[in-house]
Design a protein around this motif. Sequence first.
Motif, PDB file in Angstrom:
ATOM      1  N   LEU A 101       0.828  -1.210   0.000  1.00  0.00           N
ATOM      2  CA  LEU A 101       0.000   0.000   0.000  1.00  0.00           C
ATOM      3  C   LEU A 101       0.861   1.258   0.000  1.00  0.00           C
ATOM      4  O   LEU A 101       0.535   2.243  -0.685  1.00  0.00           O
ATOM      5  N   LEU A 102       1.963   1.247   0.738  1.00  0.00           N
ATOM      6  CA  LEU A 102       2.873   2.397   0.738  1.00  0.00           C
ATOM      7  C   LEU A 102       3.466   2.610  -0.655  1.00  0.00           C
ATOM      8  O   LEU A 102       3.560   3.746  -1.134  1.00  0.00           O
ATOM      9  N   GLY A 103       3.882   1.515  -1.289  1.00  0.00           N
ATOM     10  CA  GLY A 103       4.430   1.614  -2.635  1.00  0.00           C
ATOM     11  C   GLY A 103       3.401   2.119  -3.629  1.00  0.00           C
ATOM     12  O   GLY A 103       3.708   2.937  -4.507  1.00  0.00           O
ATOM     13  N   MET A 104       2.161   1.652  -3.502  1.00  0.00           N
ATOM     14  CA  MET A 104       1.088   2.123  -4.387  1.00  0.00           C
ATOM     15  C   MET A 104       0.780   3.593  -4.140  1.00  0.00           C
ATOM     16  O   MET A 104       0.470   4.334  -5.080  1.00  0.00           O
ATOM     17  N   GLY A 105       0.892   4.009  -2.873  1.00  0.00           N
ATOM     18  CA  GLY A 105       0.679   5.418  -2.564  1.00  0.00           C
ATOM     19  C   GLY A 105       1.718   6.304  -3.229  1.00  0.00           C
ATOM     20  O   GLY A 105       1.399   7.351  -3.801  1.00  0.00           O
ATOM     21  N   LEU A 106       2.986   5.887  -3.178  1.00  0.00           N
ATOM     22  CA  LEU A 106       4.057   6.649  -3.831  1.00  0.00           C
ATOM     23  C   LEU A 106       3.852   6.658  -5.347  1.00  0.00           C
ATOM     24  O   LEU A 106       4.019   7.706  -5.996  1.00  0.00           O
ATOM     25  N   SER A 107       3.465   5.519  -5.911  1.00  0.00           N
ATOM     26  CA  SER A 107       3.266   5.446  -7.360  1.00  0.00           C
ATOM     27  C   SER A 107       2.095   6.329  -7.799  1.00  0.00           C
ATOM     28  O   SER A 107       2.127   6.936  -8.871  1.00  0.00           O
ATOM     29  N   HIS A 108       1.050   6.400  -6.976  1.00  0.00           N
ATOM     30  CA  HIS A 108      -0.094   7.263  -7.281  1.00  0.00           C
ATOM     31  C   HIS A 108       0.338   8.720  -7.300  1.00  0.00           C
ATOM     32  O   HIS A 108      -0.073   9.505  -8.172  1.00  0.00           O
ATOM     33  N   PHE A 109       1.188   9.100  -6.368  1.00  0.00           N
ATOM     34  CA  PHE A 109       1.718  10.465  -6.309  1.00  0.00           C
ATOM     35  C   PHE A 109       2.526  10.782  -7.570  1.00  0.00           C
ATOM     36  O   PHE A 109       2.537  11.919  -8.047  1.00  0.00           O
ATOM     37  N   LEU A 110       3.191   9.749  -8.116  1.00  0.00           N
ATOM     38  CA  LEU A 110       4.015   9.935  -9.315  1.00  0.00           C
ATOM     39  C   LEU A 110       3.197   9.849 -10.600  1.00  0.00           C
ATOM     40  O   LEU A 110       3.739  10.041 -11.696  1.00  0.00           O
ATOM     41  N   GLY A 111       1.903   9.524 -10.478  1.00  0.00           N
ATOM     42  CA  GLY A 111       1.047   9.459 -11.646  1.00  0.00           C
ATOM     43  C   GLY A 111       1.105   8.139 -12.393  1.00  0.00           C
ATOM     44  O   GLY A 111       0.718   8.065 -13.566  1.00  0.00           O
ATOM     45  N   TRP A 112       1.553   7.074 -11.731  1.00  0.00           N
ATOM     46  CA  TRP A 112       1.640   5.763 -12.379  1.00  0.00           C
ATOM     47  C   TRP A 112       0.274   5.087 -12.369  1.00  0.00           C
ATOM     48  O   TRP A 112      -0.612   5.442 -11.592  1.00  0.00           O
ATOM     49  N   SER A 113       0.122   4.076 -13.210  1.00  0.00           N
ATOM     50  CA  SER A 113      -1.123   3.318 -13.273  1.00  0.00           C
ATOM     51  C   SER A 113      -1.250   2.415 -12.043  1.00  0.00           C
ATOM     52  O   SER A 113      -0.241   2.090 -11.398  1.00  0.00           O
ATOM     53  N   PRO A 114      -2.474   1.986 -11.706  1.00  0.00           N
ATOM     54  CA  PRO A 114      -2.655   1.080 -10.559  1.00  0.00           C
ATOM     55  C   PRO A 114      -1.864  -0.212 -10.702  1.00  0.00           C
ATOM     56  O   PRO A 114      -1.327  -0.746  -9.719  1.00  0.00           O
ATOM     57  N   GLY A 115      -1.793  -0.747 -11.929  1.00  0.00           N
ATOM     58  CA  GLY A 115      -1.040  -1.989 -12.147  1.00  0.00           C
ATOM     59  C   GLY A 115       0.435  -1.824 -11.842  1.00  0.00           C
ATOM     60  O   GLY A 115       1.050  -2.681 -11.189  1.00  0.00           O
ATOM     61  N   GLU A 116       1.001  -0.720 -12.304  1.00  0.00           N
ATOM     62  CA  GLU A 116       2.416  -0.467 -12.025  1.00  0.00           C
ATOM     63  C   GLU A 116       2.633  -0.241 -10.537  1.00  0.00           C
ATOM     64  O   GLU A 116       3.616  -0.706  -9.958  1.00  0.00           O
ATOM     65  N   GLY A 117       1.694   0.448  -9.901  1.00  0.00           N
ATOM     66  CA  GLY A 117       1.807   0.681  -8.465  1.00  0.00           C
ATOM     67  C   GLY A 117       1.769  -0.610  -7.675  1.00  0.00           C
ATOM     68  O   GLY A 117       2.504  -0.773  -6.698  1.00  0.00           O
ATOM     69  N   LEU A 118       0.923  -1.560  -8.100  1.00  0.00           N
ATOM     70  CA  LEU A 118       0.821  -2.842  -7.404  1.00  0.00           C
ATOM     71  C   LEU A 118       2.129  -3.625  -7.507  1.00  0.00           C
ATOM     72  O   LEU A 118       2.627  -4.144  -6.495  1.00  0.00           O
ATOM     73  N   VAL A 119       2.684  -3.710  -8.719  1.00  0.00           N
ATOM     74  CA  VAL A 119       3.950  -4.434  -8.904  1.00  0.00           C
ATOM     75  C   VAL A 119       5.061  -3.747  -8.116  1.00  0.00           C
ATOM     76  O   VAL A 119       5.873  -4.412  -7.443  1.00  0.00           O
ATOM     77  N   PHE A 120       5.105  -2.433  -8.174  1.00  0.00           N
ATOM     78  CA  PHE A 120       6.123  -1.669  -7.457  1.00  0.00           C
ATOM     79  C   PHE A 120       6.015  -1.909  -5.950  1.00  0.00           C
ATOM     80  O   PHE A 120       7.012  -2.176  -5.270  1.00  0.00           O
ATOM     81  N   GLY A 121       4.793  -1.836  -5.420  1.00  0.00           N
ATOM     82  CA  GLY A 121       4.594  -2.034  -3.989  1.00  0.00           C
ATOM     83  C   GLY A 121       4.941  -3.441  -3.539  1.00  0.00           C
ATOM     84  O   GLY A 121       5.586  -3.633  -2.506  1.00  0.00           O
ATOM     85  N   LEU A 122       4.532  -4.440  -4.322  1.00  0.00           N
ATOM     86  CA  LEU A 122       4.856  -5.828  -3.977  1.00  0.00           C
ATOM     87  C   LEU A 122       6.363  -6.054  -3.968  1.00  0.00           C
ATOM     88  O   LEU A 122       6.889  -6.774  -3.112  1.00  0.00           O
TER      89      LEU A 122
END
Length: 400
Positions: A101-122
């Motif tokens: 969730l923290l990784g997805m939060g950072l990715s959302h701030f950067l404007g990334w897609s939900p899919g990229e945020g999920l992979v990044f966070g995992l």
Amino acid sequence: MHHDTPLITTIVGGLVFAFALGALALRLRLPPLVGYLTAGILVGPFTPGFQADTVLAPELAELGVILLMFGVGQHFSIKDLLAVKAIAVPGALAQIAFATLLGMGLSHFLGWSPGEGLVFGLALSVASTVVLLRSLEENGWLESEDGKIAVGWLVVEDLVMVITLVLLPAFAGMLNGGQIALSWSQLGWTLAITMAKVAAFVALMLLVGRRFIPWMLEQIVHTGNRELFRLGVLATALGVAYGATQLFQISFALGAFFAGMVMAESPFSHRAAEESLPLREAFAVLFFVSVGMLLDPEVLLKDTAVLLATVFIIVIGKSAMAYGIVRLFRRSHHTSLRIAASLSQIGEFSFILAGLGISLGLLSARGQALILAGAIVSILLNPMMFALAERYAARSTAKA
């Protein structure tokens, strides 16, 4: 006559550079690990001069992971694993969810897609097997209760990542990865098959391997041939790990871990651990060299702010969550700090997940670079985290 020898070149170059820079790091009163990672950067494709093979190096490093987990399994019985399941299972699952969730939060701030945020966070949620086990060994905690909790936690994380690697391609379409989305029944069937494979492997090791492997070792010992005994140990570790991957899609690390656990049933398990130690240490060094090879130093300059946020999630976010979970289970402040320090880094599964994300179109090159750089920095900081954990624990004990 000149021969093209990438395997020899990679092994020799990696070990020589690691030795030289590891010795220098020790001279400067730094952990040798810093030298090994620096050696990897120097022999990697992003720096001029000598270059090791970027394909062979990770494969050689995987041997280190196999042998290390095999050795750990020899000191970790089924009883030990079951004894910590009450804290390791919910703890690992909660920590993975929080870090993701923290990784997805950072990715959302950067404007990334939900899919990229999920992979990044995992990728930011799972600790490195090699780093964690090496740190526990160096601090003499591997066979302590704290060490057993950390190893059990690690096993759960690895199992979750095995399932993730199987399911991610199936979910890629839903996550805008350009793949055909599967129905919920197909996804459920995929998950069921994955869990069945894991259960089948574990059952095979407990019912068959638990009897056959100790019996085999005993027969070899009776021959009186030390060379054959050493070969039998290595063949068991590597063979079971490879078979687990090919037949059951289990990771090399988990396969080797269970092979070590069933070998622990043999009265010759300690001798087996000693025989595999030299190779285990050498290939573990190559693991850190291969990690260093992945880092493009330009990432440290181009994306500094985002990299610092990534490192914060790995080192502080994960640690804080792990500490809180362990405390919720009424473990001591000292134990909680040790577990938190153990998990404050990422490694091999993060690289595999990032590579899969790239191939599925779910992760960008920038996301992969941040994962790699975050892993390097967190591994470098890990010895300091252990030192701080011990210092604060000692201070709390003194006040009490």
